[in-house]
Design a protein around this motif. Structure first.
Motif, PDB file in Angstrom:
ATOM      1  N   ASP A  26      13.685  -5.777  -5.692  1.00 54.04           N
ATOM      2  CA  ASP A  26      12.358  -5.483  -4.912  1.00 54.04           C
ATOM      3  C   ASP A  26      11.031  -6.602  -5.213  1.00 54.04           C
ATOM      4  OD1 ASP A  26      10.748  -2.755  -3.234  1.00 54.04           O
ATOM      5  OD2 ASP A  26       9.459  -3.516  -4.610  1.00 54.04           O
ATOM      6  N   ARG A  27      10.739  -6.828  -6.046  1.00 56.70           N
ATOM      7  CA  ARG A  27       9.681  -7.263  -6.976  1.00 56.70           C
ATOM      8  C   ARG A  27       9.802  -8.463  -6.393  1.00 56.70           C
ATOM      9  NH1 ARG A  27       6.042  -6.237  -6.791  1.00 56.70           N
ATOM     10  NH2 ARG A  27       6.375  -5.705  -4.798  1.00 56.70           N
ATOM     11  N   ALA A  28      11.776  -9.592  -5.828  1.00 59.19           N
ATOM     12  CA  ALA A  28      11.804 -10.166  -6.317  1.00 59.19           C
ATOM     13  C   ALA A  28      11.136 -11.077  -4.038  1.00 59.19           C
ATOM     14  CB  ALA A  28      12.516 -11.009  -6.345  1.00 59.19           C
ATOM     15  N   HIS A  29      11.863  -9.761  -3.553  1.00 63.87           N
ATOM     16  CA  HIS A  29      11.896 -10.249  -2.297  1.00 63.87           C
ATOM     17  C   HIS A  29      11.338  -9.001  -1.390  1.00 63.87           C
ATOM     18  CE1 HIS A  29      14.515 -13.356  -3.703  1.00 63.87           C
ATOM     19  NE2 HIS A  29      15.406 -11.874  -4.338  1.00 63.87           N
ATOM     20  N   VAL A  30      10.910  -8.033  -1.764  1.00 58.25           N
ATOM     21  CA  VAL A  30      10.264  -6.547  -0.671  1.00 58.25           C
ATOM     22  C   VAL A  30       8.667  -7.119  -0.478  1.00 58.25           C
ATOM     23  CG1 VAL A  30       9.839  -4.273   0.298  1.00 58.25           C
ATOM     24  CG2 VAL A  30      12.401  -5.358  -1.146  1.00 58.25           C
ATOM     25  N   HIS A  32       5.631  -4.815   0.629  1.00 53.61           N
ATOM     26  CA  HIS A  32       4.789  -4.238   1.122  1.00 53.61           C
ATOM     27  C   HIS A  32       3.567  -3.595   1.282  1.00 53.61           C
ATOM     28  CE1 HIS A  32       7.996  -1.482  -2.512  1.00 53.61           C
ATOM     29  NE2 HIS A  32       7.907  -2.521  -2.536  1.00 53.61           N
ATOM     30  N   SER A  33       4.172  -2.215   2.226  1.00 53.98           N
ATOM     31  CA  SER A  33       2.990  -2.337   3.034  1.00 53.98           C
ATOM     32  C   SER A  33       1.945  -1.688   2.155  1.00 53.98           C
ATOM     33  CB  SER A  33       3.796  -1.282   4.372  1.00 53.98           C
ATOM     34  OG  SER A  33       3.955   0.277   3.683  1.00 53.98           O
ATOM     35  N   TRP A  34       0.469  -1.711   2.822  1.00 50.67           N
ATOM     36  CA  TRP A  34      -0.868  -1.425   2.646  1.00 50.67           C
ATOM     37  C   TRP A  34      -1.240  -1.472   0.979  1.00 50.67           C
ATOM     38  CZ3 TRP A  34      -2.516  -0.487   6.365  1.00 50.67           C
ATOM     39  CH2 TRP A  34      -2.571   0.116   7.833  1.00 50.67           C
ATOM     40  N   SER A  35      -0.244  -2.721   0.797  1.00 46.39           N
ATOM     41  CA  SER A  35      -0.215  -3.318  -1.072  1.00 46.39           C
ATOM     42  C   SER A  35      -0.529  -4.559  -1.604  1.00 46.39           C
ATOM     43  CB  SER A  35       1.135  -2.815  -2.316  1.00 46.39           C
ATOM     44  OG  SER A  35       1.352  -1.302  -0.747  1.00 46.39           O
ATOM     45  N   ALA A  36      -1.528  -4.509  -2.786  1.00 48.95           N
ATOM     46  CA  ALA A  36      -1.580  -6.180  -3.422  1.00 48.95           C
ATOM     47  C   ALA A  36      -0.296  -6.069  -3.725  1.00 48.95           C
ATOM     48  CB  ALA A  36      -2.674  -6.187  -3.873  1.00 48.95           C
ATOM     49  N   GLN A  37       0.564  -6.993  -3.252  1.00 48.03           N
ATOM     50  CA  GLN A  37       1.570  -7.069  -3.920  1.00 48.03           C
ATOM     51  C   GLN A  37       2.697  -7.020  -5.307  1.00 48.03           C
ATOM     52  OE1 GLN A  37       4.295  -6.670  -1.168  1.00 48.03           O
ATOM     53  NE2 GLN A  37       2.512  -6.416  -0.166  1.00 48.03           N
ATOM     54  N   GLU A  38       1.206  -7.582  -6.264  1.00 48.07           N
ATOM     55  CA  GLU A  38       1.375  -8.018  -7.112  1.00 48.07           C
ATOM     56  C   GLU A  38       0.571  -6.260  -8.309  1.00 48.07           C
ATOM     57  OE1 GLU A  38       2.673 -10.788  -9.047  1.00 48.07           O
ATOM     58  OE2 GLU A  38       2.827 -10.583  -6.508  1.00 48.07           O
ATOM     59  N   LYS A  39       0.358  -6.084  -8.031  1.00 45.95           N
ATOM     60  CA  LYS A  39      -0.275  -4.917  -8.562  1.00 45.95           C
ATOM     61  C   LYS A  39       0.566  -3.385  -8.315  1.00 45.95           C
ATOM     62  CE  LYS A  39      -5.175  -6.677  -7.929  1.00 45.95           C
ATOM     63  NZ  LYS A  39      -6.577  -6.268  -7.826  1.00 45.95           N
ATOM     64  N   ILE A  40       1.418  -3.467  -7.873  1.00 45.58           N
ATOM     65  CA  ILE A  40       1.954  -2.162  -7.542  1.00 45.58           C
ATOM     66  C   ILE A  40       3.967  -1.908  -8.718  1.00 45.58           C
ATOM     67  CG2 ILE A  40       1.151  -2.034  -5.075  1.00 45.58           C
ATOM     68  CD1 ILE A  40       3.664  -2.700  -4.355  1.00 45.58           C
ATOM     69  N   THR A  41       4.399  -1.278  -8.998  1.00 42.22           N
ATOM     70  CA  THR A  41       4.675  -0.762  -9.465  1.00 42.22           C
ATOM     71  C   THR A  41       5.586   0.735  -8.560  1.00 42.22           C
ATOM     72  OG1 THR A  41       3.829  -0.938 -11.921  1.00 42.22           O
ATOM     73  CG2 THR A  41       5.797  -0.629 -11.367  1.00 42.22           C
ATOM     74  N   PRO A  42       6.455  -0.005  -8.076  1.00 37.77           N
ATOM     75  CA  PRO A  42       7.017   0.694  -6.726  1.00 37.77           C
ATOM     76  C   PRO A  42       8.367   2.094  -7.723  1.00 37.77           C
ATOM     77  CG  PRO A  42       7.988  -1.558  -6.327  1.00 37.77           C
ATOM     78  CD  PRO A  42       7.181  -1.513  -7.387  1.00 37.77           C
ATOM     79  N   LEU A  43       8.104   3.085  -7.273  1.00 41.62           N
ATOM     80  CA  LEU A  43       9.404   3.987  -7.867  1.00 41.62           C
ATOM     81  C   LEU A  43      10.686   3.385  -7.111  1.00 41.62           C
ATOM     82  CD1 LEU A  43       7.669   7.316  -7.687  1.00 41.62           C
ATOM     83  CD2 LEU A  43       7.275   6.457  -9.504  1.00 41.62           C
ATOM     84  N   VAL A  44      12.129   4.179  -8.388  1.00 39.27           N
ATOM     85  CA  VAL A  44      13.095   3.550  -7.637  1.00 39.27           C
ATOM     86  C   VAL A  44      14.220   4.732  -7.629  1.00 39.27           C
ATOM     87  CG1 VAL A  44      15.484   2.292  -7.761  1.00 39.27           C
ATOM     88  CG2 VAL A  44      12.713   1.600  -8.700  1.00 39.27           C
ATOM     89  N   PHE A  45      14.290   5.099  -6.638  1.00 35.00           N
ATOM     90  CA  PHE A  45      14.864   6.421  -6.551  1.00 35.00           C
ATOM     91  C   PHE A  45      16.046   6.193  -6.201  1.00 35.00           C
ATOM     92  CE2 PHE A  45      10.966   8.369  -5.412  1.00 35.00           C
ATOM     93  CZ  PHE A  45      11.205   8.793  -6.887  1.00 35.00           C
ATOM     94  N   ALA A  46      17.279   6.860  -6.402  1.00 36.13           N
ATOM     95  CA  ALA A  46      19.283   6.845  -6.557  1.00 36.13           C
ATOM     96  C   ALA A  46      19.681   7.477  -5.984  1.00 36.13           C
ATOM     97  CB  ALA A  46      19.182   7.108  -7.491  1.00 36.13           C
TER      98      ALA A  46
END
Length: 453
Positions: A26-30, A32-46
């Motif tokens: 995700d951090r390498a290739h996605v 994200h909407s409404w975000s400063a890309q370097e300042k987010i830590t998205p939750l990962v759900f399984a």
């Protein structure tokens, strides 16, 4: 009510390495909407089931966000999954110019729930392009250009929809023409110095009429409003307001569009918010309805515009200049048919109404009585907001650091929240059980106690 199990993952064992790989990819290739890309830590759900969702470390969360207030039927409802699979086995895709049985079945079910006088559905890929096309229809049938919408609103992130939006997301995106904004009623934070719901309604309507007159009524194609503004704070209109807007639209020959993208399909405890007695006690009906989200809980992207004969007939001999490659996509239609049938069979809309009336309304009021930070509680069905203040007298909103702390405390205790500005929105799936509401209320109580300390 029968829903998927919420006690164990629906698929194989969880591997934390998969979670790390998901995060790294995700951090390498996605983007994200409404975000400063370097300042987010998205939750990962399984995975998820019912009202729960879990990560690869085996941590379970009550999903009281319904993701983006769209998983009304919960996660992985077995009947909806089966409906998608059955359609995939028959016909996975087809051009919108062709007729398709599942699309027709989906449209007929939506119209049955919308009621009179609606007769047609134009399918879109989601809520934003539903609003785009409703605006287009209004402009075409009136021959006018301007669209009036509220400052406290969100209508989507496409050309006209984002400019119709009132919040900050509009400002860097104002490329569409002909949009004018007005203040809707909001008694707790009134723009009109009102001291009662009746006064707020009266003054908000006068304000709207002056906007119409000042802009030139013959230039206005549509008034576009969320029946219950959602992201803006779950703002239940005061009695008489929607009736007054309907009268203004009629008096000035303006098309009235209700955006029910978030509020529709069970969220308020009715199929549509405009059918709810608390929201719309006079039972007025809009000219066009837009929908998405809860119509199939976002299992496959879908939205649309619900159209009455007088507008549909305008395009009997005249070409409607709009369309989408995936309009009425068969997999989305299969999800809609299965969702609406399951909601009917299992009493899910009635459950949302009961939970709101008997559990959330008193439970959230008790929280507010205990925690001075909760300045206002408002909502209906499974659609509630806690308006948080640093001072109950001045009603000064809490700052972002307080919201961040609350989110952290809620997550630590196993609840996935929905936060917007100075608010925590309490928006579980419509299938939520009494036990899950009790757990959630206890978690909210503990989190507020921790932050206040």
């Amino acid at each position: 009510m029968t829903i998927a199990s919420t006690t164990a993952p629906a698929v194989g064992p969880l591997d934390p390495d998969d979670g790390q790989r998901a995060y790294d990819l995700d951090r390498a290739h996605v983007f994200h909407s409404w975000s400063a890309q370097e300042k987010i830590t998205p939750l990962v759900f399984a995975g998820g089931a019912g009202c729960e969702i879990w990560d690869f470390e085996g941590n379970y969360y009550l999903d009281f966000s319904s993701q983006l207030v769209n998983t009304n039927i919960g996660h992985q409802h077995p009947k909806v999954i089966a409906g998608i699979k059955a359609q995939a086995d028959v016909l996975a895709t087809v051009a919108p110019a062709h007729a398709n049985l599942t699309r027709g079945e989906a449209a007929s079910r939506i119209l049955a729930r919308a009621g009179q006088p609606f007769s047609k559905v134009f399918f879109t890929n989601g809520g934003a392009d539903a609003n785009e096309n409703a605006i287009r229809m209004a402009r075409l049938v009136t021959g006018r250009d301007k669209v009036l919408s509220m400052y406290r609103s969100y209508h989507g992130n496409t050309g006209a929809a984002v400019v119709a939006t009132g919040d900050w997301r509009r400002v860097p995106n104002e490329y569409a023409r002909g949009h004018v904004h007005f203040f809707g009623p909001f008694e707790y934070r009134t723009e009109f110095w009102s001291t009662s719901a009746a006064q707020e309604s009266e003054r908000a309507l006068k304000h709207l009429e002056r906007i119409i007159q000042s802009e030139g009524a013959t230039s206005i194609a549509a008034i576009l409003i969320e029946t219950v503004p959602g992201t803006a704070g779950i703002l239940i209109p005061p009695p008489g307001y929607l009736t007054g807007v309907r009268k203004l639209a009629d008096d000035y020959g303006i098309v009235l569009i209700f955006d029910e993208v978030m509020a529709g399909f069970g969220r308020t405890g009715d199929w549509f918010a405009f059918q709810n007695d608390t929201v719309n006690p006079d039972g007025i009906v809009p000219d066009l309805i837009t929908f998405a989200k809860g119509v199939n809980s976002g299992y496959v992207p879908a939205g649309g515009v619900i159209i009455p004969p007088w507008i549909a007939d305008e395009f009997g001999e005249r070409v409607f200049p709009g369309g989408l490659t995936y309009s009425g996509h068969p997999l989305a239609m299969g999800a809609i048919v299965a969702t609406l049938d399951a909601m009917e069979e299992e009493g899910i809309v009635d459950n949302a109404a009961r939970v709101g009336r008997d559990l959330l309304a008193p439970g959230l009021a008790a929280l507010a009585a205990k925690h001075p930070m909760i300045g206002d509680v408002r909502g209906v069905g499974v659609f509630w907001a806690l308006d948080l203040v640093s001072d109950p007298e001045t009603r000064e909103p809490v700052g972002p650091q307080v919201i961040a702390a609350l989110k952290s405390e809620l997550m630590k205790r196993g609840l996935l929240p929905f936060a917007a500005d100075n608010r925590i929105h309490v928006v579980p799936p419509c299938i939520v059980t009494d036990e899950e509401v009790a757990r959630a209320l206890a978690i909210y109580d503990e989190a507020f106690t921790a932050v206040e300390a």
